[in-house]
Design a protein around this motif. Structure first.
Motif, mmCIF file in Angstrom:
data_model
loop_
_atom_site.group_PDB
_atom_site.id
_atom_site.type_symbol
_atom_site.label_atom_id
_atom_site.label_comp_id
_atom_site.label_asym_id
_atom_site.label_seq_id
_atom_site.Cartn_x
_atom_site.Cartn_y
_atom_site.Cartn_z
ATOM 1 N N ALA A 267 1.784 36.444 54.886
ATOM 2 C CA ALA A 267 1.439 35.118 55.412
ATOM 3 C C ALA A 267 0.942 35.230 56.846
ATOM 4 O O ALA A 267 0.017 34.524 57.255
ATOM 5 N N LEU A 269 -0.822 37.452 58.181
ATOM 6 C CA LEU A 269 -2.189 37.972 58.311
ATOM 7 C C LEU A 269 -3.140 36.849 58.669
ATOM 8 O O LEU A 269 -4.095 37.027 59.419
ATOM 9 N N LEU A 270 -2.906 35.666 58.115
ATOM 10 C CA LEU A 270 -3.706 34.507 58.491
ATOM 11 C C LEU A 270 -3.111 33.807 59.698
ATOM 12 O O LEU A 270 -3.831 33.326 60.565
ATOM 13 N N ARG A 272 -1.609 34.827 62.355
ATOM 14 C CA ARG A 272 -1.856 35.363 63.693
ATOM 15 C C ARG A 272 -3.201 34.949 64.264
ATOM 16 O O ARG A 272 -3.429 35.016 65.454
ATOM 17 N N GLU A 273 -4.109 34.550 63.359
ATOM 18 C CA GLU A 273 -5.415 34.110 63.844
ATOM 19 C C GLU A 273 -5.290 32.763 64.550
ATOM 20 O O GLU A 273 -6.043 32.444 65.439
ATOM 21 N N GLU A 295 -8.506 28.929 60.363
ATOM 22 C CA GLU A 295 -9.904 28.659 60.017
ATOM 23 C C GLU A 295 -10.438 29.691 59.010
ATOM 24 O O GLU A 295 -11.473 29.470 58.383
ATOM 25 N N LEU A 296 -9.744 30.806 58.823
ATOM 26 C CA LEU A 296 -10.206 31.846 57.898
ATOM 27 C C LEU A 296 -9.819 31.575 56.448
ATOM 28 O O LEU A 296 -10.355 32.183 55.534
ATOM 29 N N GLY A 297 -8.828 30.703 56.254
ATOM 30 C CA GLY A 297 -8.375 30.437 54.895
ATOM 31 C C GLY A 297 -6.897 30.106 54.890
ATOM 32 O O GLY A 297 -6.307 29.817 55.930
#
Lengths: 366, 366
Positions: A267, A269-270, A272-273, A295-297
């Motif tokens: 979880a 991985l997204l 941290r963006e 914003e990446l998904g």
């Protein structure tokens, strides 16, 4: 000064003290290792004035004396020598002569009188703790210390001795780690040890011996076999951590440590963006649903749990969960929650030696 | 587009192509991996416009189609998934759906039509070489290429095919590495392959297969099992290296590779503090004496040798010797010298596949 010993033995001894060598210093002598030959022994000392490490080993001695030699160069030379007897002697013009098989070095040395003495500490009264336990206690607390130099006490770990129990506590304003363990010693005590000191101790610990700890007003002395590590203590009052720990909970979850860690890592991985590494937990009967988006998904994870008490929705900075789940050695952990604005608790299922507290992140109304 | 395959298989395939993904680019599409599902297969492609890597694997296909997905995010997600079947599908709004056990991701994707096509290369005529040999030939030459972009041809390795022999040559103005090996192929040829391309090929090579090499005017295609690597060739004329190699010598030394390497490494501990990493060789009947000194001190090493021919004194940059001694696999090497101003030669004793030339450093009169 003249002695000889096996190359591998000397490499090992240099490795022990070298970490105390100052890397950034305006005092050139602190870039050196102090060597002293006396009575069939060699003593090596290094210090950055915060931590000092002293190690003694048996060697063949031919002439007593002392010298200070650049730590990096000395270490590199000894490591590259063949696995054989090394002879080391102080020669005229303060050159240190190093000979091993067909290699001969002559290196400029420094005056040993310029090397600072480590504080003298009486070892009359000392605490005793097993190495394995102390290593584990350090590992489970030191990662939760703060790196913020503006609040120095939080850059260290509280060692609180109450009768035969040692409580080690670290906190950084977002999470708190408390590890309890058995210790033997004379009196109750309370000191704050710098995180760096504890990390160095963990690096040195390797044999199956007990550690002896002597505490003075300003210093801690840790004796590990033939090695002594002396560290300054951190000054100041540690936060009253017992007040922070919640006494009760409304939701208690039992979950497999590895499953939870894997899911939060995915979880994040997204997460941290975005900001705050935000992951959201939705706790239901036998399911913990973890979501995160940026914003990446987006991502959603389902983890099987046992729930006792109420369903709850709560959000966390994933980093703080991951840090703790990585150092818990138990296969299962409990998570305890009260409201989504009050701290969550993580504990191993198999014992109550460890308590990890983590503050939630407020969820925006969405 | 929809397919499924095992997580470990997909991780492996991503690892193969990912190194061609552009890390610094003004074209965002080049940060992606192109995925194409067709006829029971998945094709992965990545390129930085210099090198392109294409890898094909068998998967369960449900719907053909293609997509481009951010390489770093895709790779991190797939690596963190459990070791199980992964399903991947393109959904509405160009979201890539990734499902594995209890994990579900929806990630923004990019338009596959924006992804640059790799050059088309006819594979009608190709050279064939064994993987082991090619890997070894790369390892023994690529380190000697230049990093100086002002002379582009020297940043690559010459591949010169003469009948059934491949000569690989690298040089940087201070040393030259020449490795000969067997190759099968249609015609003589001469191209310069960028060092980065060869390093990537060495990373990909792992199975016991032959490599097929197809050369066009501007490109080289390296086919390794299910992977194709296409690289631009370097333009320009390579130096006539055969002219540089000395035809004779006055002193020929036989020495153990490991002893020589260890001694030069120790000597270079002091040498590197000075300029040029200078180490001085004094060659005598059965002894090579290596010395070096700087303001920190001095070192001398004795290495046993067999000498044929004249005694000589000659000095070198130790780095260039160390580089070569580390990649020679033979237990013994020959060193050949003529004068202390002309190049020295290093060769393995057991075969004549490898020749390494190294320029001496002029000794100041002392």
């Amino acid at each position: 000064m003249r002695f000889s010993c096996q190359q591998k033995t000397l490499v090992n001894s240099i490795n022990i003290v070298q970490k105390a060598v100052s890397s950034k210093t305006t005092l050139p002598i602190l870039k050196g290792i102090y060597l002293e030959v006396f009575n069939s022994h060699l003593k090596l000392v290094a210090t950055d004035l915060e931590i000092g490490i002293e190690h003694v080993l048996e060697v063949n001695t031919y002439e007593e004396g002392s010298v200070v030699i650049d730590a990096r160069l000395f270490s590199e030379i000894i490591k590259k020598l063949p696995d054989a007897e090394v002879e080391i002697a102080l020669k005229e013009d303060n050159h240190l002569y190093i000979k091993c098989e067909n290699s001969e070095f002559n290196i400029i040395s420094h005056n040993p009188e310029d090397f600072p003495e480590l504080p003298t500490i009486e070892e009359e009264y000392s605490y005793e703790i097993t190495e394995d336990l102390f290593k584990n206690m350090i590992k489970q607390t030191v990662f939760a210390t703060s790196h913020d130099e503006s609040r120095p006490v939080l850059t260290g770990v509280l060692m609180e001795i109450e009768e035969d129990t040692l409580n080690m506590v670290a906190l950084d304003g977002y999470r708190l780690a408390l590890r309890k363990g058995k210790i033997q010693g004379p009196i109750d005590n309370k000191v704050i040890i710098p995180a760096k000191t504890l990390s160095e101790i963990n690096r040195i610990i390797s044999e199956e011996e007990n550690i002896h700890i002597t505490l003075t007003e300003n210093h801690g002395l840790f004796t590990i076999g033939n090695t002594k590590l002396i560290s300054r203590l951190l000054e100041g009052e540690f936060i009253n951590y017992k007040q922070i720990l919640p006494k009760e909970y409304k939701s208690k979850i039992k979950v497999k440590t590895k499953s939870l860690l894997d899911s939060i890592e995915r979880a994040s991985l997204l997460a941290r963006e975005g900001k705050n590494n935000l992951v959201k937990f939705v706790v239901d009967e036998n399911r913990l649903n973890i979501t995160s988006n940026s914003e990446l998904g987006k991502v959603q994870e389902d983890v099987y749990i046992d729930l006792e008490g109420e369903a709850i929705e709560i959000a966390f900075n994933s980093k703080y969960f991951i840090d703790a789940l990585k150092i818990v050695e138990d296969e299962e952990v409990y998570l305890e929650f009260t409201t989504n604005l009050s701290p969550g608790i993580l504990k191993p299922v198999s014992n109550d030696n460890y308590t990890y507290l983590i503050l939630p992140v407020r969820l925006s109304a969405d």
